[in-house]
Every structure is written in C-alpha cells, then in structure tokens.
Design an enzyme around this catalytic site. Structure first.
Site, PDB file in Angstrom:
ATOM      1  N   LYS A  60       0.837  -1.205   0.000  1.00 48.81           N
ATOM      2  CA  LYS A  60       0.000   0.000   0.000  1.00 48.81           C
ATOM      3  C   LYS A  60       0.867   1.249   0.000  1.00 48.81           C
ATOM      4  O   LYS A  60       0.627   2.192  -0.769  1.00 48.81           O
ATOM      5  CB  LYS A  60      -0.905   0.011   1.229  1.00 48.81           C
ATOM      6  CG  LYS A  60      -1.810   1.237   1.293  1.00 48.81           C
ATOM      7  CD  LYS A  60      -2.408   1.467   2.652  1.00 48.81           C
ATOM      8  CE  LYS A  60      -1.440   2.215   3.547  1.00 48.81           C
ATOM      9  NZ  LYS A  60      -2.090   2.887   4.690  1.00 48.81           N
ATOM     10  N   ASN A  61       1.899   1.253   0.836  1.00 45.12           N
ATOM     11  CA  ASN A  61       2.727   2.444   0.975  1.00 45.12           C
ATOM     12  C   ASN A  61       3.631   2.688  -0.227  1.00 45.12           C
ATOM     13  O   ASN A  61       4.260   3.739  -0.319  1.00 45.12           O
ATOM     14  CB  ASN A  61       3.573   2.353   2.250  1.00 45.12           C
ATOM     15  CG  ASN A  61       2.735   2.512   3.502  1.00 45.12           C
ATOM     16  OD1 ASN A  61       1.630   3.042   3.463  1.00 45.12           O
ATOM     17  ND2 ASN A  61       3.244   2.033   4.621  1.00 45.12           N
ATOM     18  N   ASP A  65       5.418   1.369  11.927  1.00 47.55           N
ATOM     19  CA  ASP A  65       4.157   0.718  11.552  1.00 47.55           C
ATOM     20  C   ASP A  65       4.041  -0.710  12.078  1.00 47.55           C
ATOM     21  O   ASP A  65       2.998  -1.350  11.910  1.00 47.55           O
ATOM     22  CB  ASP A  65       3.991   0.713  10.030  1.00 47.55           C
ATOM     23  CG  ASP A  65       3.452   2.038   9.506  1.00 47.55           C
ATOM     24  OD1 ASP A  65       3.062   2.890  10.330  1.00 47.55           O
ATOM     25  OD2 ASP A  65       3.426   2.231   8.271  1.00 47.55           O
ATOM     26  N   CYS A  86      -5.256   8.583   9.676  1.00 54.62           N
ATOM     27  CA  CYS A  86      -5.422   7.946  10.980  1.00 54.62           C
ATOM     28  C   CYS A  86      -4.795   8.794  12.085  1.00 54.62           C
ATOM     29  O   CYS A  86      -3.894   9.582  11.844  1.00 54.62           O
ATOM     30  CB  CYS A  86      -4.814   6.541  10.963  1.00 54.62           C
ATOM     31  SG  CYS A  86      -3.088   6.500  10.483  1.00 54.62           S
ATOM     32  N   ARG A 110      -3.727  10.709   4.470  1.00 56.16           N
ATOM     33  CA  ARG A 110      -2.651  11.679   4.320  1.00 56.16           C
ATOM     34  C   ARG A 110      -1.954  11.589   2.965  1.00 56.16           C
ATOM     35  O   ARG A 110      -1.534  12.603   2.409  1.00 56.16           O
ATOM     36  CB  ARG A 110      -1.618  11.481   5.430  1.00 56.16           C
ATOM     37  CG  ARG A 110      -2.136  11.777   6.810  1.00 56.16           C
ATOM     38  CD  ARG A 110      -0.995  11.843   7.805  1.00 56.16           C
ATOM     39  NE  ARG A 110      -0.008  12.823   7.414  1.00 56.16           N
ATOM     40  CZ  ARG A 110      -0.111  14.141   7.647  1.00 56.16           C
ATOM     41  NH1 ARG A 110      -1.173  14.616   8.259  1.00 56.16           N
ATOM     42  NH2 ARG A 110       0.836  14.971   7.262  1.00 56.16           N
ATOM     43  N   ARG A 131       1.243  15.010  12.220  1.00 58.67           N
ATOM     44  CA  ARG A 131       2.218  14.795  11.154  1.00 58.67           C
ATOM     45  C   ARG A 131       2.084  15.963  10.182  1.00 58.67           C
ATOM     46  O   ARG A 131       1.396  15.873   9.175  1.00 58.67           O
ATOM     47  CB  ARG A 131       1.956  13.457  10.454  1.00 58.67           C
ATOM     48  CG  ARG A 131       2.186  12.263  11.359  1.00 58.67           C
ATOM     49  CD  ARG A 131       2.181  10.966  10.592  1.00 58.67           C
ATOM     50  NE  ARG A 131       0.841  10.525  10.297  1.00 58.67           N
ATOM     51  CZ  ARG A 131       0.555   9.443   9.579  1.00 58.67           C
ATOM     52  NH1 ARG A 131       1.528   8.717   9.087  1.00 58.67           N
ATOM     53  NH2 ARG A 131      -0.688   9.089   9.361  1.00 58.67           N
ATOM     54  N   ARG A 179      -7.935  -0.546   5.391  1.00 61.89           N
ATOM     55  CA  ARG A 179      -7.104   0.435   4.694  1.00 61.89           C
ATOM     56  C   ARG A 179      -5.722  -0.136   4.398  1.00 61.89           C
ATOM     57  O   ARG A 179      -5.028   0.354   3.503  1.00 61.89           O
ATOM     58  CB  ARG A 179      -6.945   1.709   5.539  1.00 61.89           C
ATOM     59  CG  ARG A 179      -8.207   2.533   5.721  1.00 61.89           C
ATOM     60  CD  ARG A 179      -7.940   3.763   6.594  1.00 61.89           C
ATOM     61  NE  ARG A 179      -6.770   4.467   6.119  1.00 61.89           N
ATOM     62  CZ  ARG A 179      -5.797   4.933   6.900  1.00 61.89           C
ATOM     63  NH1 ARG A 179      -5.844   4.734   8.208  1.00 61.89           N
ATOM     64  NH2 ARG A 179      -4.781   5.577   6.383  1.00 61.89           N
ATOM     65  N   VAL A 224       9.739   7.921  16.182  1.00 63.24           N
ATOM     66  CA  VAL A 224       9.152   8.489  14.969  1.00 63.24           C
ATOM     67  C   VAL A 224       7.863   9.240  15.299  1.00 63.24           C
ATOM     68  O   VAL A 224       7.724  10.436  14.999  1.00 63.24           O
ATOM     69  CB  VAL A 224       8.899   7.388  13.918  1.00 63.24           C
ATOM     70  CG1 VAL A 224       8.256   7.982  12.668  1.00 63.24           C
ATOM     71  CG2 VAL A 224      10.210   6.694  13.565  1.00 63.24           C
TER      72      VAL A 224
END
Length: 419
Positions: A22-23, A307, A116, A92, A121, A399, A329
């Site tokens: 996904k990313n 993550d 989320c 985002r 951020r 998601r 992070v």
C-alpha cells in the site's frame, strides 16, 4: 463501523501470501499523474486507501481501470487540478498529488490531509520543499494552492527529518521540472522510496540515489508510459510474521522481500522465533515458547518500523520478562496500549517509551480500534488471548490489509467480520 470477532488461543499454521505494498502503490499512483501515456501497475492491493487514490486520479480527469490486482491509468484529456476535500480528508497520502499536478499543469489546489490518528504529522516539510522548487504556496480555509512561479536551475533541499511522505512528494514533483537539478539531503531510505524512483525512471525521469540519504533528480519534460510491478508489502508481511510467532505457530509467508525486514527479523530471532528460508521470496516462521524479552528502538528505515510497533508490543505482552519499546518516529503512537491493557497486558508508557511486563495469559474482551496498525495489534492480541475478543470500529484495518479475514482463516484462525 464493523467489528471483528476473534476466537482466542489460536495457533497459526499453513501458508499466507503477502499482497502488494500500500505504501508503495499510493505514491506511485500520485506519480502516474506525470505520465503523458498509459501506465500499467501490477500487484496493486485492493484496499480502501488505494481505491481512494484511484478516485483522486479520476477526479483529476484521468481514467483508471482496476481488475485482479492490475490498474491501468490513462492520461487526462481534460485535467482538473482542484481535488475535493471529501477525497483528501480520508488519508494523508492524498496530499502528495499537489506537487505533481502543479508541476505538470502550473497550478493545483488540494485540501489539507486527513488520515489515521497516531499523532501530529505536519506538511511543513512538503510546503517548504515545494517553495524551494519554485512554487508559491497559499493556504486559505484549509485549502493549499501551489503555483509554479519561477524556474530554479539548482537547489538543495535538506529535510530536518527523513520524512517518507515529504521525500516522495518532492522527488516526484522535481522529476518533471525540466532543467532543474535537485538534491534532497537527509532523504528517507525506505524500500517504497526505491520503488517510486524505479517507476519514475521507467517513465523517463532521471532519479539517482534512492535508498540513500542523498537523492539527486534531474528534471525532465517528457514522460512515457510503462508497466511496473509494486513491491510486496513489508508491513503486512511483518504483521503476519508477528501473528504467527505470537500464537506459537508454524507457517510459511510467501511473496515478501526478506531484506526489507532485517530489523524485525533481528528482534524476533532474539526473542526466540526460528526462521528458515524456503526460497528467495518465502520464509517459514516457527515459535514454540513464550518470547524472550527484548529492547527495541523504533527509528526510520533501516531501523525497526513504526508501523510494526503496536503489533510487536502485543507480541511482547506475553514475554518471559520485561521488554522496552522506544518510539522515536511518532512519540504519541501508543493509543493501542489502553486497549491492550483491557486484555490483561501490563504496559507502562512514559515519554515515548513503552515498558511491557510479560504476563502468563491474556483474556478476550471488547476493544476499540484507534487506528490502522492498532487494529492489527488488537487482532494479534485476540488470537493470543483466552476466549472471544470483539474488536469494534475495525473497518480502518481494511485500509492496510487486503483480505485479512480470509488470509488469517487460511492459517486456521477463527475470525469473523460483522457489519
């Protein structure tokens, strides 16, 4: 919002196949806005966020066809550079279409992003970088408008933090600023950055150094079509690996890039998990005892990924001692801890550090998913616990995890989704 019903005391066995990332897919779709010809993307996961990004491209005037993991993107005949709030608010990553649209068509307007709730951020790095690339930026009533006002021959952008989103956004935008030489210093090094650079180079851009802290881009004017395969999702792979280990299972994880998960493998090996490589893209995960305690520091890639932080905390909740997880992070990314405590986990959180005191058992309860990765952690806890767990407000898990119920069921989990 739906809920998941999870039967506890599971032992995951069998095999599971990891979907496309996904990313990686999201920034590649944003980069497809640059293309003057048809683009074919393979290994695309069918996820809510990916569907949203496809809707954004359609809103921008592009034609997108999607079937069986393959997306075809055709360039816009009548482009629209004003992206509506109702699409951008969902995630985002949608904000990353601002630069590419403005670079290609001269101007673009995009709402400030949603997504989320794992902490603030800001998009400051994005906007400051775009200004250095020659764009004027206006923010009014939650709408960001970028105008390409001046041609920059050479610019160095030094990011205060190796932000993945900002690196992807600025790299993609700079790629078609014809005649502009851009250096991004302190760039993110994630595998998704390398995959995006690979795509950009396939369509005729010139991007060098992706995967290092210094990326160099020579802007080009003309782009072409291409076919590109999205890399496997390392976070999905990591989640299932942790789930197998957490249930003292024995299962094979297929279609992953092992080198993308070195930090996770190192932690799990220290905790007692046994890995055996079946083939280049396939690993067997075996665990036969409670985890040994570990100390983890969450840092940008190649460090331990943020993550996977909620999932590893769930795993360590039944360790044979006290573990420590330091989050650098997103220091506020501990909303899942209160829900894990409802299972009987003993976890303290102070100033970005979670101290996990291992317990002998967890008990099934009703919990609420607070974000995407927290939802995955609660599923893992539910599989470990005694009795039934009900995870409410769980739809956000879709998601990031394609067919998660079906995949876990193939591993002998008893799990059901209810609307």
């Amino acid at each position: 919002m739906g809920r998941l019903i999870v039967q506890g005391q599971a032992r995951l066995v069998g095999s599971i196949k990891v979907s496309g990332s996904k990313n990686s897919a999201l920034p590649v779709f944003a980069a497809a806005l640059l293309c003057d010809e048809k683009v074919i993307l393979q290994n695309v996961p069918d996820l809510m966020d990916v569907r949203t990004m496809m809707e954004i491209l359609v809103s921008a005037g592009y034609r997108v066809d999607f079937e069986n993991g393959t997306a075809t993107v055709n360039p816009a005949t009548t482009p629209n550079t004003v992206i509506p709030y109702e699409l951008v608010r969902k995630m985002r990553a949608s904000f990353n279409v601002l630069g590419p649209l403005a670079a290609k068509y001269g101007t673009a307007s995009v709402s400030l992003p949603g997504g989320c709730s794992i902490g603030v951020r800001p998009v400051d790095y994005h906007l400051e970088g775009l200004q250095k690339l020659g764009f004027s930026i206006q923010v009014e009533r939650g709408i960001v408008t970028a105008h390409l006002e001046s041609k920059i021959d050479h610019v160095i952008i030094s990011l205060p933090f190796p932000s993945v989103g900002a690196t992807e956004h600025l790299m993609t935008t700079a790629a078609i600023l014809d005649g502009t030489h851009v250096i991004i210093e302190n760039a993110a090094m994630e595998p998704e950055i390398e995959d995006l650079a690979d795509f950009l180079n396939k369509i005729g851009c010139r991007v060098f150094g992706a995967g290092t802290r210094r990326i160099e881009i020579f802007g080009t004017k003309r782009t072409t079509g291409c076919s590109h395969r999205i890399i496997p999702d390392r976070i999905e792979a990591g989640t299932y690996i942790i789930a197998i280990a957490a249930t003292r299972g024995d299962a094979v994880v297929e279609n992953l890039n092992i080198s993308h998960l070195t930090a996770l493998f190192d932690v799990l090996k220290t905790s007692g998990v046994i890995f055996s490589q079946v083939r280049q893209d396939c690993v067997r995960v075996t665990m036969s005892e409670s985890p040994r305690p570990v100390k983890i520091q969450v840092t940008p890639y190649p460090g331990f990924p943020t993550d996977l932080q909620p999932q590893i905390i769930a795993f360590l909740s039944k360790a044979q001692g006290t573990s420590t997880v330091i989050e650098t992070v997103f220091k506020s990314r501990f909303q899942h801890v209160d829900e894990l405590r409802r299972f009987g986990a003993k976890i303290e959180v102070t100033d970005g550090t979670a101290i996990i005191h291992g317990v002998e058992k967890l008990s099934g309860v009703q919990v609420n998913a607070t974000d995407l990765r927290a939802a995955a952690a609660l599923v893992i806890a539910g599989l470990m616990a005694e009795g039934i767990t009900v995870i409410n407000e769980v739809d956000q898990i879709f998601r990031g995890y394609e067919n998660i119920v079906e995949k876990l069921s193939k591993l002998s989990a008893v799990i059901e989704y209810q609307e």
